[in-house]
Design a protein around this motif. Structure first.
Motif, mmCIF file in Angstrom:
data_model
loop_
_atom_site.group_PDB
_atom_site.id
_atom_site.type_symbol
_atom_site.label_atom_id
_atom_site.label_comp_id
_atom_site.label_asym_id
_atom_site.label_seq_id
_atom_site.Cartn_x
_atom_site.Cartn_y
_atom_site.Cartn_z
ATOM 1 N N GLU A 136 0.804 -1.541 -0.025
ATOM 2 C CA GLU A 136 -0.292 0.061 0.753
ATOM 3 C C GLU A 136 0.781 1.130 0.040
ATOM 4 O O GLU A 136 2.011 1.533 0.420
ATOM 5 N N GLU A 137 0.499 2.348 -0.844
ATOM 6 C CA GLU A 137 1.035 3.535 -0.908
ATOM 7 C C GLU A 137 0.765 4.838 0.049
ATOM 8 O O GLU A 137 -0.311 5.222 0.235
ATOM 9 N N THR A 138 0.923 4.782 0.766
ATOM 10 C CA THR A 138 0.783 5.855 2.375
ATOM 11 C C THR A 138 1.332 7.617 1.599
ATOM 12 O O THR A 138 1.649 7.540 0.880
ATOM 13 N N ILE A 139 0.349 8.477 2.180
ATOM 14 C CA ILE A 139 0.737 9.910 2.347
ATOM 15 C C ILE A 139 2.002 10.094 2.713
ATOM 16 O O ILE A 139 2.371 10.971 1.599
ATOM 17 N N ALA A 140 2.572 9.457 3.040
ATOM 18 C CA ALA A 140 3.953 9.509 3.523
ATOM 19 C C ALA A 140 4.804 9.325 2.347
ATOM 20 O O ALA A 140 6.047 9.900 2.174
ATOM 21 N N GLU A 141 4.667 8.314 1.700
ATOM 22 C CA GLU A 141 5.318 7.701 0.661
ATOM 23 C C GLU A 141 5.369 8.231 -0.593
ATOM 24 O O GLU A 141 6.098 8.692 -1.376
ATOM 25 N N LEU A 142 3.738 9.322 -1.260
ATOM 26 C CA LEU A 142 3.315 9.908 -2.355
ATOM 27 C C LEU A 142 4.471 11.202 -1.711
ATOM 28 O O LEU A 142 5.407 11.854 -2.522
ATOM 29 N N VAL A 143 3.905 12.075 -0.998
ATOM 30 C CA VAL A 143 4.975 13.025 -1.039
ATOM 31 C C VAL A 143 6.161 12.777 -0.610
ATOM 32 O O VAL A 143 7.911 13.752 -1.043
ATOM 33 N N LYS A 144 6.901 11.594 -0.326
ATOM 34 C CA LYS A 144 8.543 12.188 -0.103
ATOM 35 C C LYS A 144 9.105 11.533 -1.650
ATOM 36 O O LYS A 144 10.207 12.070 -2.103
ATOM 37 N N ALA A 145 8.113 10.790 -2.245
ATOM 38 C CA ALA A 145 8.616 11.188 -3.773
ATOM 39 C C ALA A 145 8.656 12.373 -4.703
ATOM 40 O O ALA A 145 9.610 12.314 -5.580
ATOM 41 N N GLN A 146 8.178 13.342 -3.551
ATOM 42 C CA GLN A 146 8.267 14.778 -4.385
ATOM 43 C C GLN A 146 9.369 15.713 -3.759
ATOM 44 O O GLN A 146 9.506 16.580 -3.442
ATOM 45 N N GLY A 147 10.175 14.754 -2.836
ATOM 46 C CA GLY A 147 11.457 15.790 -1.781
ATOM 47 C C GLY A 147 11.034 16.274 -0.976
ATOM 48 O O GLY A 147 11.272 17.244 0.399
ATOM 49 N N TYR A 148 9.784 15.884 0.049
ATOM 50 C CA TYR A 148 9.040 15.649 1.318
ATOM 51 C C TYR A 148 9.955 15.438 2.414
ATOM 52 O O TYR A 148 10.467 13.942 2.008
ATOM 53 N N ALA A 149 10.502 15.526 3.379
ATOM 54 C CA ALA A 149 10.810 14.837 4.381
ATOM 55 C C ALA A 149 9.213 15.150 5.043
ATOM 56 O O ALA A 149 8.711 15.222 5.513
ATOM 57 N N THR A 150 9.198 13.390 5.870
ATOM 58 C CA THR A 150 8.766 12.901 6.635
ATOM 59 C C THR A 150 8.840 12.364 8.031
ATOM 60 O O THR A 150 9.597 12.104 7.979
ATOM 61 N N GLY A 151 7.737 12.965 8.999
ATOM 62 C CA GLY A 151 8.089 12.474 10.483
ATOM 63 C C GLY A 151 6.712 11.876 11.058
ATOM 64 O O GLY A 151 5.628 12.513 9.980
ATOM 65 N N ILE A 152 6.483 10.977 11.695
ATOM 66 C CA ILE A 152 5.177 10.928 12.612
ATOM 67 C C ILE A 152 5.790 10.705 14.084
ATOM 68 O O ILE A 152 6.993 10.023 14.353
ATOM 69 N N PHE A 153 4.761 11.176 14.678
ATOM 70 C CA PHE A 153 5.241 11.384 16.324
ATOM 71 C C PHE A 153 4.135 11.387 16.768
ATOM 72 O O PHE A 153 3.427 12.040 17.482
ATOM 73 N N LEU A 168 -2.513 19.289 -4.382
ATOM 74 C CA LEU A 168 -1.600 20.507 -3.599
ATOM 75 C C LEU A 168 0.018 20.743 -3.831
ATOM 76 O O LEU A 168 0.185 21.020 -3.483
ATOM 77 N N THR A 169 0.743 18.786 -3.144
ATOM 78 C CA THR A 169 1.362 18.214 -4.024
ATOM 79 C C THR A 169 2.304 18.060 -4.747
ATOM 80 O O THR A 169 3.721 18.258 -5.621
ATOM 81 N N GLY A 170 1.984 17.930 -5.618
ATOM 82 C CA GLY A 170 2.365 17.164 -7.237
ATOM 83 C C GLY A 170 2.389 15.514 -7.457
ATOM 84 O O GLY A 170 3.080 15.409 -8.152
ATOM 85 N N ALA A 171 1.973 15.134 -6.474
ATOM 86 C CA ALA A 171 1.867 14.242 -5.869
ATOM 87 C C ALA A 171 1.513 13.053 -7.295
ATOM 88 O O ALA A 171 0.356 13.360 -6.906
ATOM 89 N N LYS A 172 2.007 11.768 -6.913
ATOM 90 C CA LYS A 172 1.215 10.719 -7.716
ATOM 91 C C LYS A 172 0.144 10.309 -7.070
ATOM 92 O O LYS A 172 0.780 9.800 -6.155
ATOM 93 N N LEU A 173 -0.657 9.422 -7.291
ATOM 94 C CA LEU A 173 -1.587 9.011 -6.626
ATOM 95 C C LEU A 173 -0.899 7.614 -7.043
ATOM 96 O O LEU A 173 -0.439 6.921 -7.491
ATOM 97 N N PRO A 174 -1.828 6.983 -6.137
ATOM 98 C CA PRO A 174 -1.461 5.100 -6.027
ATOM 99 C C PRO A 174 -1.692 4.558 -6.805
ATOM 100 O O PRO A 174 -2.248 4.782 -7.836
ATOM 101 N N LYS A 175 -0.946 3.806 -7.281
ATOM 102 C CA LYS A 175 -0.830 2.580 -8.191
ATOM 103 C C LYS A 175 -2.018 1.785 -8.372
ATOM 104 O O LYS A 175 -2.984 1.654 -9.274
ATOM 105 N N GLU A 176 -3.076 1.512 -6.785
ATOM 106 C CA GLU A 176 -3.435 0.354 -6.906
ATOM 107 C C GLU A 176 -5.141 2.203 -6.390
ATOM 108 O O GLU A 176 -5.297 2.935 -6.608
ATOM 109 N N LYS A 177 -6.128 0.895 -6.903
ATOM 110 C CA LYS A 177 -7.408 1.401 -6.408
ATOM 111 C C LYS A 177 -7.599 2.369 -4.935
ATOM 112 O O LYS A 177 -7.024 1.859 -4.034
ATOM 113 N N ILE A 178 -8.050 3.447 -4.827
ATOM 114 C CA ILE A 178 -8.525 4.373 -3.825
ATOM 115 C C ILE A 178 -9.415 4.345 -3.629
ATOM 116 O O ILE A 178 -10.370 4.605 -5.045
#
Length: 462
Positions: free
Chosen positions: A95-112, A323-333
């Motif tokens: 599964e492709e998460t929000i974090a994975e999608l925006v990381k591909a756009q150069g975003y730093a990603t963190g969860i706390f 908003l970030t220009g990220a690609k949507l997941p390959k699988e159906k959402i």
């Protein structure tokens, strides 16, 4: 009426996503909470938009979180209920998460905060697109002090730093550090990544029981420990918002605040308020799934606005992608992007329908606009039983038989008046939506398999 933003953002925004645990619709002072104030969240509402018809995808911890991060109904990705510490499943790495999608756009990603999508290392956030993780792997009542269980049932609960266990959370005094510790790590993440775009996910474990507030807030509200906890959570939001301003990031950060499900009502004075909606956590009535939601982005999201358009947590992923220009997941959402509505175009109605699945894969209700058709189903009820007190739960029978019913949520948001017999044409229309859902996702109540469900991840334990 159509609000128009003052000016477009110069670049793609930072994203801060707060996901609060067991917070009811009525638990913010801007929504009518009594006995304490949430001034930072009230200010966020004044400076942004409140979405008052905003739905969690399912009214239970793990399922709700899977939906938020994947943009899918949780049954589509094989996640149901609240995964225990020994669970051999988790969110699939396919599964492709929000974090994975925006990381591909150069975003730093963190969860706390709280993860709750599998506690084996292969399921933890660093394997799901996050660069940093500091938090708890599942609900903090899944520990040896759980009031419903023998103490030996659950293993010790530890903070997780990246992939490794850290300090043990042994008692309520340790639990009182949940909110301040998460806040400290979130603020540090902002400082560290101030010169690049970032996505920060802050799933606070409280006010899920057991309740605990730090010394700074303990005893400060008129509502007891629950109010103290809410005041501290509001403080946490304020500290993070303050840091965004201090780093010059405030004007280009979309902040989203919402909850995973409604209040755990049988905990009485240790539980929140559904704001008058029916039932609470663990049910497919509005008290279980309709959540407070505030979104703020100065100059882009209109200030002081209330939108009553139907939306859900599953709609956040495709909107962030847009908003970030990220690609949507390959699988159906299942999510629908609502960027134009977010920015102020109230002529847009992105979502017309919503499916209320619960338990493993039971379709308990469907909705179109303001009409909600509830199917006969067994389920949890809090009504007719006295709630518990001082941290001990009261009864919440799981096998109550709810009859088939039709509700007009525009006139009857409390779901009290069954107008099924008066509206056969509406029932027929909603039945068609349900049939399509059963074909696609299945329905345990009718013993139907869905054609498009995907399996959860299976732990590769030796």
């Amino acid at each position: 009426m159509s609000f128009q933003s003052q000016k477009p953002a110069a670049k793609t925004p930072n994203i801060v996503l707060f996901f609060i645990d067991d917070l009811g619709y009525g638990d913010l002072s801007v929504n009518g909470a009594l006995g304490y104030k949430t001034p930072n969240l009230d200010k966020m509402a004044a400076e942004g938009t409140r979405f008052t018809n905003f739905m969690a995808a399912q009214a239970v911890c793990s399922a709700s979180r899977a939906a938020l991060l994947t943009g899918c109904y949780p049954n589509r990705v094989g996640i149901s209920g609240a995964l225990g510490p020994q669970s051999a499943v988790g969110l699939s790495q396919k599964e492709e998460t929000i974090a994975e999608l925006v990381k591909a756009q150069g975003y730093a990603t963190g969860i706390f905060g709280k993860w709750h999508l599998g506690s084996d290392e292969e399921f933890l956030p660093l394997q799901q697109g996050f660069d940093e993780y500091y938090g708890v792997p599942y609900s903090h009542d899944m520990w040896p002090l759980h009031p419903w269980q023998e103490r030996a049932k659950y293993p010790p609960l530890h903070w997780i730093d990246g992939n490794k266990p850290g300090k043990e959370i042994k008692n309520l005094e340790d639990a009182s550090e949940l909110t301040p510790t998460i806040t400290e790590h979130a603020v540090a993440f902002i400082k560290k990544n101030k010169n690049k775009p970032f996505f920060m996910y802050v799933p606070h474990p409280l006010p899920h029981v057991p309740l605990a507030a730090s010394a700074k807030f303990k005893g400060k509200s008129e509502r007891g420990i629950f109010g103290d906890v809410l005041m501290e959570l509001d403080w946490s939001v304020g500290e993070i918002m303050k840091e965004l301003k201090a780093q010059g990031l405030d004007q280009n950060t979309l902040v989203i605040f919402t909850s995973d499900n409604g209040p755990w009502l049988n905990y009485g004075d240790h539980a929140g308020s559904s704001g008058g909606f029916r039932e609470g956590k663990g049910t497919s009535f509005e008290g279980g799934q309709r959540e407070p939601c505030i979104m703020r982005w100065p100059g882009v999201v209109p200030a002081g606005r209330v939108s009553n358009k139907l939306l859900s947590t599953i709609d956040i992923l495709p909107t962030i992608a847009k908003l970030t220009g990220a690609k949507l997941p390959k699988e159906k959402i299942d999510g629908i992007e609502f960027t134009d509505l977010l920015k102020g175009d109230d002529t847009k109605t992105p979502r017309e329908n919503f499916l209320y699945y619960y338990r493993k894969n039971s379709l308990e209700a469907v909705r179109k606009h303001d009409w909600k058709l509830v199917f006969a189903h067994p389920g949890r009820t809090y009504e007719g039983s006295l709630p518990g007190k001082n941290g001990q739960p009261g009864p919440s029978p799981e096998d109550h038989d709810f009859p088939k019913a039709l509700y007009n949520l525009a006139r009857d948001p409390g779901e009290r008046y069954n107008v099924l017999e008066q509206n056969p044409e509406i029932v027929a229309e909603l039945e068609k939506i349900a049939d399509a859902a059963r074909e696609d996702l299945g329905d345990d109540l009718q013993k139907r398999e869905g054609k498009n469900n995907r399996p959860a991840g299976q732990a590769s334990r030796k």
